[in-house]
Design a protein around this motif. Structure first.
Motif, short mmCIF file in Angstrom:
data_model
loop_
_atom_site.label_atom_id
_atom_site.label_comp_id
_atom_site.label_asym_id
_atom_site.label_seq_id
_atom_site.Cartn_x
_atom_site.Cartn_y
_atom_site.Cartn_z
N ASP A 13 0.81 -1.22 0.00
CA ASP A 13 0.00 0.00 0.00
C ASP A 13 0.85 1.27 0.00
O ASP A 13 0.49 2.24 -0.66
CB ASP A 13 -0.92 -0.01 1.22
N GLY A 14 1.97 1.26 0.72
CA GLY A 14 2.83 2.43 0.74
C GLY A 14 3.40 2.74 -0.64
O GLY A 14 3.47 3.90 -1.05
N LEU A 15 3.78 1.71 -1.35
CA LEU A 15 4.29 1.90 -2.70
C LEU A 15 3.20 2.43 -3.62
O LEU A 15 3.43 3.34 -4.43
CB LEU A 15 4.84 0.59 -3.25
N VAL A 16 1.99 1.87 -3.51
CA VAL A 16 0.87 2.33 -4.34
C VAL A 16 0.63 3.81 -4.12
O VAL A 16 0.48 4.59 -5.07
CB VAL A 16 -0.40 1.52 -4.04
N GLY A 17 0.62 4.23 -2.84
CA GLY A 17 0.43 5.65 -2.55
C GLY A 17 1.54 6.51 -3.12
O GLY A 17 1.30 7.60 -3.65
N GLY A 18 2.78 6.04 -3.02
CA GLY A 18 3.91 6.80 -3.55
C GLY A 18 3.87 6.95 -5.06
O GLY A 18 4.17 8.01 -5.61
N ALA A 58 3.11 16.87 4.33
CA ALA A 58 3.51 15.47 4.25
C ALA A 58 4.64 15.36 3.23
O ALA A 58 4.91 16.30 2.48
CB ALA A 58 2.34 14.59 3.85
N GLU A 59 5.27 14.19 3.20
CA GLU A 59 6.45 13.99 2.38
C GLU A 59 6.22 12.95 1.30
O GLU A 59 5.45 12.00 1.49
CB GLU A 59 7.62 13.51 3.24
N GLN A 60 6.94 13.09 0.20
CA GLN A 60 6.84 12.12 -0.88
C GLN A 60 7.43 10.77 -0.47
O GLN A 60 6.91 9.73 -0.82
CB GLN A 60 7.55 12.64 -2.13
N GLU A 120 4.54 21.19 1.81
CA GLU A 120 4.53 19.92 1.08
C GLU A 120 3.23 19.17 1.31
O GLU A 120 2.59 19.30 2.36
CB GLU A 120 5.71 19.05 1.52
N LYS A 121 2.83 18.37 0.31
CA LYS A 121 1.62 17.56 0.45
C LYS A 121 1.87 16.21 -0.18
O LYS A 121 2.82 16.01 -0.95
CB LYS A 121 0.42 18.23 -0.20
N MET A 122 1.01 15.26 0.15
CA MET A 122 1.15 13.91 -0.37
C MET A 122 -0.22 13.27 -0.48
O MET A 122 -1.08 13.49 0.38
CB MET A 122 2.05 13.09 0.57
N TYR A 123 -0.42 12.48 -1.52
CA TYR A 123 -1.68 11.78 -1.72
C TYR A 123 -1.65 10.44 -1.00
O TYR A 123 -0.59 9.86 -0.78
CB TYR A 123 -1.91 11.55 -3.22
N VAL A 143 5.44 6.24 7.54
CA VAL A 143 5.51 7.52 8.24
C VAL A 143 5.93 8.61 7.25
O VAL A 143 7.05 8.62 6.75
CB VAL A 143 6.50 7.44 9.42
N ARG A 144 5.01 9.54 7.00
CA ARG A 144 5.27 10.59 5.99
C ARG A 144 4.89 11.98 6.46
O ARG A 144 4.97 12.93 5.68
CB ARG A 144 4.51 10.28 4.70
#
Length: 354
Positions: free
Chosen positions: A65-70, A126-128, A142-145, A328-329
């Motif tokens: 899931d973390g990879l999918v979000g990234g 949030a961080e990439q 910064e933002k992150m999806y 953790v982001r």
């Protein structure tokens, strides 16, 4: 043949399955022109538009899931669809939309599936890429999806352990149980201040949802606060938050108040094993929050569940880490909302997306 690229996790330890997936993609008329770990993107601007201009037709996330979000962060505002080869531990996003866990069958879905538009959450700041320590200073703009969930509280300690390379190497498939036990053993509640905007509520039982015009505040001592986009949690156990939709333009907010650990586990299990919403009544524990009673979606004591367009989570005292899609982001105070953009996800032709 469609031209695609595969982005994988550098720490999944499942190279044999990745090779299986790459071979299966080629056999299903996906021309994999490149594959590389997501760490190669950490210092780069969003690459989706560049990939599109180079003739790439789809992007495949081979991991959890973390990879999918990234990977998702690189695809917003493009026409590139996202395929998933679930090589992580939980693979909750893949399970939500019915993508097979077997890498060969998942590759077949990438080749033959249909495209569905799904909602995303976006968090700020949030961080990439995941950050390794609790003391990092996050740039405020910064933002992150996120595709699955944002969490503050108990799950952060679990995620920090579950994604630790040394722990993964030491415990292998037992990493998740070990991480759960260690996180619970060191559990410490937090005093959260949660501001909700665009809260959905039923003006009368059974009536269509309406939206509150003004913000609503919740203050409590909590074990965890979670902002949910995709409903399935805990991997193969497939614990599901009832009523969560990937297409309703709302985020689900679940807050678990602080209670004894045995009661905590019992109530969380009860919350996840419900088949549908059971809203509380005016005589229930939730009545101590009259502004939120009409918006409550669960009758489980000690647990709140709302739908809202946005939420700000703060913790009294020092900033606390937040996870996005299990990594953790970010740190509190953190703001999350439904993203203006959505993502084109390749799902099985038989999938029904709520």
């Amino acid at each position: 043949m469609k031209r695609g690229i595969v982005i994988h996790s550098p720490r999944s330890g499942r190279s044999a399955q990745l090779n299986q997936a790459l071979e299966a993609l080629q056999q299903n008329n996906i021309d994999v022109v490149d594959h590389f770990p997501i760490t190669e993107l950490d210092t780069l601007p969003k690459q989706g538009q560049k990939w599109q201009e180079e003739g790439i037709e789809l992007v495949i996330a081979a991991g959890g899931d973390g990879l999918v979000g990234g990977v998702t962060a690189h695809l917003v505002n493009t026409q590139l669809p996202l395929g998933i080869i679930p090589l992580g531990t939980a693979n909750d996003v893949a399970r939500t939309v019915g993508i097979p866990i077997d890498p060969v069958r998942a590759a077949e879905v990438v080749a033959t599936g249909i495209i569905k538009k799904i909602d995303l959450g976006v968090a700020q700041p949030a961080e990439q890429q995941p950050h390794p320590t609790e003391n990092i200073v996050i740039p405020p703009q910064e933002k992150m999806y996120f595709t699955h969930a944002l969490t503050v509280g108990l799950n952060v300690a679990f995620a920090r352990l579950a994604t630790n390379r040394d722990i993964r190497q030491q415990f292998g498939p037992m990493t998740y149980p070990v991480a759960v036990m260690e996180a619970v053993r060191n559990y410490s509640p937090i005093n959260v201040v949660i501001q909700l905007k665009g809260v959905a509520y039923h003006p009368t039982p059974g009536a269509p949802l309406e939206i509150y015009s003004k913000p609503v505040m919740l203050r409590c001592r909590a074990a965890q606060a979670t902002v949910v986009n995709a409903p399935i949690f805990w991997g193969m156990l497939q614990a599901t938050v009832p009523g969560v939709s990937l297409q309703d333009r709302l985020l689900d907010v679940v807050v678990v108040e602080d209670i004894s650990l045995d009661q905590l586990m019992f109530r969380v299990a009860r919350f996840f094993t419900r088949q549908d919403h059971q809203p509380p009544n005016e005589q229930s524990w939730h009545a101590q929050y009259p502004e939120l009673l009409a918006a409550e979606l669960t009758d489980v004591p000690g647990i709140h569940h709302f739908k809202a367009k946005s939420v700000t989570i703060d913790v009294e005292g020092a900033p606390h880490d937040a996870t996005l899609d299990g990594e953790v982001r970010g740190q509190t105070p953190i703001f999350a909302r439904v993203a203006d953009e959505n993502i084109s996800l390749i799902v099985p032709a038989t999938a029904t997306i709520q």
